[in-house]
Design an enzyme around this catalytic site. Structure first.
Site: not given
Length: 265
Positions: A75, A186
């Protein structure tokens, strides 16, 4: 002491990290894998750094309790908020983290204009600013926060009209600037690459970091003599939200049905 046969623990705010998990599985098929999706708290991109650090510490503790020999923080937002603290907290295991692919994008661009799709948290972070200073001083970088996109992907809507309309709106400023290179900042975003391909010029380079993370994991495991050999165990999955919801989306994003445990931390 970690052993070669122990599993690699991978975690993300939601299902986006499955894009990284797929790259790890492809490069390191002998590694057993543990995956935690913190779906009850997704998206991380709009939350405070302190909140994200607390969630990462709880999940990291859980994965080590499951016997993980290494951790992958799949992440970008969590890396920006918590990677340094997690390395201090878990000195006994290697930790591989994510960051937007600024360096390869700066090297790839032909016209010196690079676009970045990422969460607000990533784009506002000191870590991202440092990446720009270090690797992108000679190029123009145009950033675009993407509120709502993680939620569309979490819902499994990779190709529908709502996701298309959202992506068209998010891409418009980057395309108007004439960027020839696009960073997916992302881990959720690689899942909409097929749709992206319909919305951007064919010659535009799209760069994410999943494969690079898998290569880095291979390097750190090898350096510590922790690379597995032989048959990997069946991957294990947990979510902090409803297991049945993640079980519904796993065939779409992971490629096969799996049972999912309930994470309570």
């Amino acid at each position: 002491m970690a052993v070669e046969s122990a599993a690699v623990g991978v975690f993300d705010s939601g299902v986006g990290g499955l894009s990284v998990l797929r790259e790890i599985r492809a490069r390191l098929p002998s590694e057993s894998l543990l995956y935690v999706a913190d779906n009850a708290h997704v998206p991380y991109g709009e939350k405070s750094a302190e909140y994200i650090r607390e969630r990462c510490e709880r999940i990291g503790d859980f994965l080590l309790e499951q016997g993980a020999k290494a951790l992958v923080l799949a992440c970008n937002t969590a890396t920006a908020a918590a990677a340094a603290e997690l390395r201090e907290r878990y000195p006994q295991v290697p930790l591989v983290a994510m960051e937007p692919a600024v360096k390869p994008a700066a090297a790839a661009t032909r016209n010196g204009r690079v676009g970045v799709l990422a969460t607000t948290g990533t784009l506002k972070s000191a870590r991202f600013a440092a990446l720009l200073d270090r690797f992108a001083s000679d190029v123009q970088v145009f950033t675009q926060p993407c509120p709502g996109l993680v939620e569309r992907i979490e819902a499994g809507d990779l190709y529908g009209p709502q996701t298309r309309a959202l992506l068209e709106r998010l891409l418009a400023p980057i395309l108007e600037q004439g960027c020839d290179t696009l960073i997916l900042g992302c881990t959720h975003y690689p899942f909409v690459k097929p749709l992206l391909a319909e919305l951007i010029p064919a010659e535009m380079a799209v760069i994410d970091t999943g494969a690079a993370v898998a290569r880095q994991l291979e390097r750190v495991l090898s350096a510590r003599a922790l690379l597995a050999s032989g048959q990997a165990a069946t991957p294990r999955f947990w979510t902090s939200a409803l297991p049945e919801e993640m079980e519904r989306i796993l065939p779409i994003l992971w490629g096969s049905p799996e049972s999912v445990g309930k994470l309570v931390v």
